[in-house]
Write a protein that holds these residues in place. Structure first.
Motif, PDB file in Angstrom:
ATOM      1  N   LEU A  57       0.823  -1.221   0.000  1.00 51.52           N
ATOM      2  CA  LEU A  57       0.000   0.000   0.000  1.00 51.52           C
ATOM      3  C   LEU A  57       0.853   1.265   0.000  1.00 51.52           C
ATOM      4  O   LEU A  57       0.572   2.203  -0.760  1.00 51.52           O
ATOM      5  N   VAL A  58       1.885   1.313   0.855  1.00 54.78           N
ATOM      6  CA  VAL A  58       2.679   2.553   0.903  1.00 54.78           C
ATOM      7  C   VAL A  58       3.460   2.744  -0.395  1.00 54.78           C
ATOM      8  O   VAL A  58       3.698   3.868  -0.840  1.00 54.78           O
ATOM      9  N   TRP A  61       0.568   4.068  -2.901  1.00 54.47           N
ATOM     10  CA  TRP A  61      -0.100   5.338  -2.635  1.00 54.47           C
ATOM     11  C   TRP A  61       0.792   6.399  -1.988  1.00 54.47           C
ATOM     12  O   TRP A  61       0.412   7.576  -1.922  1.00 54.47           O
ATOM     13  N   GLY A  62       1.955   5.988  -1.478  1.00 54.77           N
ATOM     14  CA  GLY A  62       2.802   6.929  -0.742  1.00 54.77           C
ATOM     15  C   GLY A  62       3.356   8.033  -1.622  1.00 54.77           C
ATOM     16  O   GLY A  62       3.826   7.781  -2.723  1.00 54.77           O
ATOM     17  N   ARG A  63       3.265   9.255  -1.113  1.00 56.28           N
ATOM     18  CA  ARG A  63       3.850  10.392  -1.827  1.00 56.28           C
ATOM     19  C   ARG A  63       4.699  11.179  -0.842  1.00 56.28           C
ATOM     20  O   ARG A  63       4.258  11.484   0.272  1.00 56.28           O
ATOM     21  N   SER A  64       5.909  11.513  -1.277  1.00 52.56           N
ATOM     22  CA  SER A  64       6.799  12.275  -0.404  1.00 52.56           C
ATOM     23  C   SER A  64       6.450  13.754  -0.488  1.00 52.56           C
ATOM     24  O   SER A  64       5.692  14.181  -1.363  1.00 52.56           O
ATOM     25  N   LYS A  65       7.049  14.534   0.419  1.00 54.63           N
ATOM     26  CA  LYS A  65       6.803  15.971   0.409  1.00 54.63           C
ATOM     27  C   LYS A  65       7.206  16.576  -0.942  1.00 54.63           C
ATOM     28  O   LYS A  65       6.490  17.393  -1.507  1.00 54.63           O
ATOM     29  N   THR A  68       4.573  15.944  -3.627  1.00 53.50           N
ATOM     30  CA  THR A  68       3.348  16.734  -3.519  1.00 53.50           C
ATOM     31  C   THR A  68       3.609  18.194  -3.878  1.00 53.50           C
ATOM     32  O   THR A  68       2.757  18.867  -4.439  1.00 53.50           O
ATOM     33  N   GLN A  71       3.564  18.445  -7.626  1.00 54.60           N
ATOM     34  CA  GLN A  71       2.173  18.401  -8.108  1.00 54.60           C
ATOM     35  C   GLN A  71       1.492  19.758  -7.906  1.00 54.60           C
ATOM     36  O   GLN A  71       0.790  20.256  -8.779  1.00 54.60           O
ATOM     37  N   ALA A  72       1.700  20.345  -6.710  1.00 53.81           N
ATOM     38  CA  ALA A  72       1.028  21.606  -6.378  1.00 53.81           C
ATOM     39  C   ALA A  72       1.470  22.742  -7.296  1.00 53.81           C
ATOM     40  O   ALA A  72       0.709  23.663  -7.574  1.00 53.81           O
ATOM     41  N   ARG A  74       2.305  22.479 -10.454  1.00 48.48           N
ATOM     42  CA  ARG A  74       2.007  22.241 -11.876  1.00 48.48           C
ATOM     43  C   ARG A  74       0.967  23.214 -12.403  1.00 48.48           C
ATOM     44  O   ARG A  74       0.046  23.579 -11.688  1.00 48.48           O
TER      45      ARG A  74
END
Lengths: 74, 300
Positions: A57-58, A61-65, A68, A71-72, A74
């Motif tokens: 699962l990690v 679905w895991g996303r590091s700082k 993210t 992504q923010a 973009r």
């Protein structure tokens, strides 16, 4: 168990789930960590098949700082 | 002589039935199909799934959300707050600020999140993980729920978790949730598929497991499907996973009437499905059939 130990346990667990390949190693490393003495009974009850699910699962679905923030922006 | 007034029991209003809406293409036709036929009473929206991804929601999705918000039929269900992460991080503060803005923008009936933690170690987001029940963890959960209530101005609640590392996680989760929720008079989102996963994976009858939760706090039921995967050890039956990508299992439908009976405060029953999985192998028809069966169970 105070919040600091809880945080340390969660950090260690997440790191091991992401970095180890064998769920038995994840559990044994947590068990041998003196900081988590108060969780010994809980850790001893861990089903390594369920720990293997958590590892999957990690990784899915895991996303590091960093991820993210990329992504923010973009 | 005062005449005897025949009192009849006040019939309980049926819970509202609805969907967890996702902004993916496959949901557009599926959601509109049901909304157009007036089969959807309520929409649940995981508002934070678009945060950090350009925050673009398709116009069809915005339209449904605005409509249900205006009608007072929109439920908020956060995914990434991580209420049981030790410490209180900058990201969680940012999340609460975003929640406040979201609740200013749209009217939510209530806000819920997931039991467990995901922000830890290298991850700021992940899948929720179980937390050992300790006094510190209970205090932490209460504090986060109070913060959720302050930021949203709404009733707040938590959803039970499917993943369990050990029997203690399974047996103790109901008590843990009650300890946390009681402080803020919070509600429980009881996910019946999550309960089913624990029942299968730890070989505990579903009815027994149901009884270990504070059923008087249940305000919402979640219904979904999932999948099976082989145990890594090869020993024992396959593991039931809460992947939201398959049909609702028969056992979940079987327990639904019992759950409705034992949870007198249920107001909402929500069908969940992972975005991007509906079109596969006749998934839309299958999902509509599942939805209709939920309606029948609730009306029955």
């Amino acid at each position: 168990m105070d919040e600091q130990v809880l945080r340390e346990y969660q950090d260690r667990l997440a790191t091991l789930l992401a970095g180890e390949d064998d769920p038995e190693v994840v559990v044994s490393k947590l068990m041998s960590d003196k900081r988590f003495e108060s969780l010994r009974e809980y850790l001893a009850g861990m089903d390594t098949d369920m720990v293997a699910v958590a590892m999957e699962l990690v990784r899915k679905w895991g996303r590091s700082k960093d991820e993210t923030e990329i992504q923010a922006n973009r | 002589m005062v005449g005897k007034i025949e009192s009849s029991p006040v019939p309980r209003a049926s819970p509202l039935v609805g969907l967890s809406l996702l902004p993916t293409e496959d949901f557009r036709d599926f959601a509109w199909n049901l909304v157009d036929r007036a089969m959807v009473d309520v929409i649940e929206w995981s508002f934070d799934i678009i945060w950090g991804d350009g925050e673009m929601t398709p116009s069809w999705c915005e339209s449904i959300l605005d409509d249900f918000s205006a009608r007072g039929r929109l439920l908020g269900h956060g995914v990434t707050f991580s209420p049981f992460s030790g410490g209180f991080t900058e990201r969680q503060r940012w999340w609460l600020d975003k929640l406040r803005a979201e609740c200013d923008r749209r009217r939510y009936v209530q806000i819920s999140e997931h039991f467990g933690f995901m922000e830890a170690g290298p991850f700021v987001e992940s899948a929720p993980m179980p937390v050992p029940m300790t006094e510190g963890a209970v205090i932490l959960g209460r504090r986060c729920l109070e913060a959720l209530a302050r930021s949203s101005g709404c009733p707040v609640g938590l959803e039970n978790l499917a993943l369990a590392f050990c029997l203690e996680d399974v047996r103790g989760q109901g008590k843990f949730l009650e300890e946390v929720l009681s402080r803020v008079d919070g509600f429980l989102v009881l996910d019946l598929h999550n309960l089913y996963c624990q029942s299968v994976n730890f070989d505990i009858p579903m009815s027994e497991l149901l009884g270990s939760y504070p059923l008087g706090r249940v305000r919402e039921l979640h219904i979904s499907g999932g999948s099976l995967s082989a145990r890594r050890s090869g020993a024992g039956p396959a593991i039931r996973r809460d992947t939201h990508d398959g049909p609702v299992p028969e056992r979940v439908f079987e327990i639904l009437p019992e759950a409705l009976d034992r949870c007198p405060g249920v107001e909402y029953v929500i069908l969940e499905r992972l975005g991007g999985t509906i079109d596969e192998l006749g998934g839309a028809e299958e999902l509509i059939r599942d939805y209709e069966r939920i309606l029948e169970a609730v009306d029955g």
